[in-house]
Design a protein around this motif. Structure first.
Motif, PDB file in Angstrom:
ATOM      1  N   SER A 166      58.781  10.843  64.414  1.00 55.53           N
ATOM      2  CA  SER A 166      59.946  10.652  63.550  1.00 55.53           C
ATOM      3  C   SER A 166      59.520  10.475  62.098  1.00 55.53           C
ATOM      4  CB  SER A 166      60.749   9.442  64.012  1.00 55.53           C
ATOM      5  OG  SER A 166      61.779   9.148  63.111  1.00 55.53           O
ATOM      6  N   GLU A 167      58.515   9.639  61.862  1.00 58.83           N
ATOM      7  CA  GLU A 167      58.057   9.371  60.497  1.00 58.83           C
ATOM      8  C   GLU A 167      57.379  10.598  59.898  1.00 58.83           C
ATOM      9  OE1 GLU A 167      58.116   7.339  57.149  1.00 58.83           O
ATOM     10  OE2 GLU A 167      58.905   6.520  59.046  1.00 58.83           O
ATOM     11  N   PHE A 168      56.606  11.345  60.723  1.00 62.36           N
ATOM     12  CA  PHE A 168      55.938  12.541  60.223  1.00 62.36           C
ATOM     13  C   PHE A 168      56.967  13.572  59.751  1.00 62.36           C
ATOM     14  CE2 PHE A 168      53.614  16.469  60.176  1.00 62.36           C
ATOM     15  CZ  PHE A 168      52.315  16.104  59.823  1.00 62.36           C
ATOM     16  N   LYS A 169      58.012  13.780  60.570  1.00 61.45           N
ATOM     17  CA  LYS A 169      59.031  14.768  60.204  1.00 61.45           C
ATOM     18  C   LYS A 169      59.825  14.312  58.985  1.00 61.45           C
ATOM     19  CE  LYS A 169      62.249  18.022  62.185  1.00 61.45           C
ATOM     20  NZ  LYS A 169      62.753  18.626  63.432  1.00 61.45           N
ATOM     21  N   LYS A 170      60.047  13.002  58.864  1.00 54.15           N
ATOM     22  CA  LYS A 170      60.778  12.462  57.723  1.00 54.15           C
ATOM     23  C   LYS A 170      60.031  12.757  56.420  1.00 54.15           C
ATOM     24  CE  LYS A 170      62.341   8.269  58.163  1.00 54.15           C
ATOM     25  NZ  LYS A 170      62.351   6.790  58.189  1.00 54.15           N
ATOM     26  N   GLN A 171      58.709  12.680  56.455  1.00 50.69           N
ATOM     27  CA  GLN A 171      57.921  12.845  55.231  1.00 50.69           C
ATOM     28  C   GLN A 171      57.537  14.295  54.942  1.00 50.69           C
ATOM     29  OE1 GLN A 171      54.775  10.100  54.333  1.00 50.69           O
ATOM     30  NE2 GLN A 171      55.629   8.493  55.636  1.00 50.69           N
ATOM     31  N   THR A 172      57.423  15.127  55.981  1.00 52.16           N
ATOM     32  CA  THR A 172      56.960  16.502  55.771  1.00 52.16           C
ATOM     33  C   THR A 172      58.022  17.553  56.059  1.00 52.16           C
ATOM     34  OG1 THR A 172      56.142  16.766  58.039  1.00 52.16           O
ATOM     35  CG2 THR A 172      54.624  15.789  56.422  1.00 52.16           C
TER      36      THR A 172
END
Length: 323
Positions: free
Chosen positions: A304-310
């Motif tokens: 979730s955090e990876f997709k939010k940032q990239t």
């Protein structure tokens, strides 16, 4: 010049401690020690009371054991503060030293004060019968005159801010004990100017402290493995680097424009992106394993955090890197 006595003890021990200070300048004989013990006098001065009065004779040389003394002179209906000294200083009326002529200044206590006095006649006795006292007093007076010269240069040449910094440098631990009007008068500046300078210095000190603390924060974030701990929190990180949590949070918001958790996730994702860019060196790890190594507590939080940032999932990001 300041060499301090212990604040504990009776009059006899205070005299002994002052004798030890004298002997630090030059060895002294037992006979001189005995004579000093007899001739040194302890005086207590209440706040506002005078040690010497302008126009009168000053016949003592004093060691300021406890308290703060200030010297003023009145000329043309104007009062000027000529010095402020704190615990550990030697003091007398230089203009009326040895009682040879009336003093040009008044010396009084701005808080309850204790001094150890030696009469001018006793000095003459010591100079004649104990030559070591000449060497001791020469050292003391040289230092006193040197400090007086530094003060005069500061008053004549320094800017208002330089004058106040001089005061901070010489009596930093006592500055809050000196009433504000005395500080301003001594420095020869208006009270409102002094208030502005103090505010400027306070801001500058805050900025310096923030810079120092930020360097400590940045070192731990970038050069240790602390951010990869799954259970890292603002409180635990603050304890590790010995910075109050509220101050840590404030510095991070100021410097990084992020909350603590946002910053930690950003650094974790940057770590993951570096791993993915060199995936051939990490073939033994799955994508989930790389997230775990970066300190993500679960696969769902990591993805979730990876997709939010990239804008991409870890797999999509890796695939794009291979193209």
């Amino acid at each position: 010049m300041r060499k301090k006595l212990s604040k504990n003890g009776n009059a006899s021990s205070q005299k002994d401690q002052l004798i030890d200070i004298f002997s630090s300048y030059h060895p002294i004989s037992e006979e001189l020690k005995n004579q000093l013990t007899i001739r040194l006098k302890i005086e207590q001065l209440q706040k506002g009371h005078c040690l010497a009065t302008q126009g009168e004779y000053c016949v003592h040389f004093y060691y300021l054991a406890e308290g703060i003394l200030t010297s003023t002179t009145n000329r043309n209906d104007k009062q000027l503060t000529t010095f402020i000294v704190a615990d550990g200083s030697f003091v007398t009326s230089i203009s009326g030293m040895y009682g040879q002529r009336p003093s040009d200044e008044s010396i009084f206590a701005i808080e309850d004060t204790l001094v150890i006095a030696l009469h001018a006649q006793d000095f003459h006795y010591f100079y004649q019968h104990h030559p070591e006292m000449n060497a001791i007093m020469r050292c003391i007076m040289e230092r006193c005159f040197q400090e007086a010269h530094e003060r005069s240069k500061m008053i004549r040449l320094g800017t208002a801010k330089e004058k106040y910094l001089y005061l901070l440098e010489h009596i930093p631990q006592h500055i809050n004990r000196i009433p504000f009007p005395y500080q301003a008068n001594y420095l020869g500046i208006r009270e409102e100017t002094l208030k502005r300078i103090q505010k400027e210095i306070h801001i500058e000190n805050d900025e310096k402290q923030t810079t120092t603390l930020f360097k400590r924060i940045e070192h731990h974030l970038l050069h240790t493995n602390i951010i990869y701990q799954p259970k890292i929190t603002l409180k635990s990180f603050a304890k590790t680097i010995d910075i109050p949590a509220h101050q840590l949070s404030s510095i991070i918001k100021t410097k990084y424009k992020k909350s603590f958790n946002q910053l930690i996730y950003t650094l974790k994702i940057e770590h993951v992106k570096q791993k993915l860019a060199n995936i051939t060196d990490h073939k033994h790890l799955t994508l989930e394993g790389i997230g775990t190594e970066a300190g993500f507590k679960s696969r769902s939080v990591f993805f979730s955090e990876f997709k939010k940032q990239t804008g991409l999932s870890p797999g999509e990001y890796l695939k794009k890197l291979k193209q």
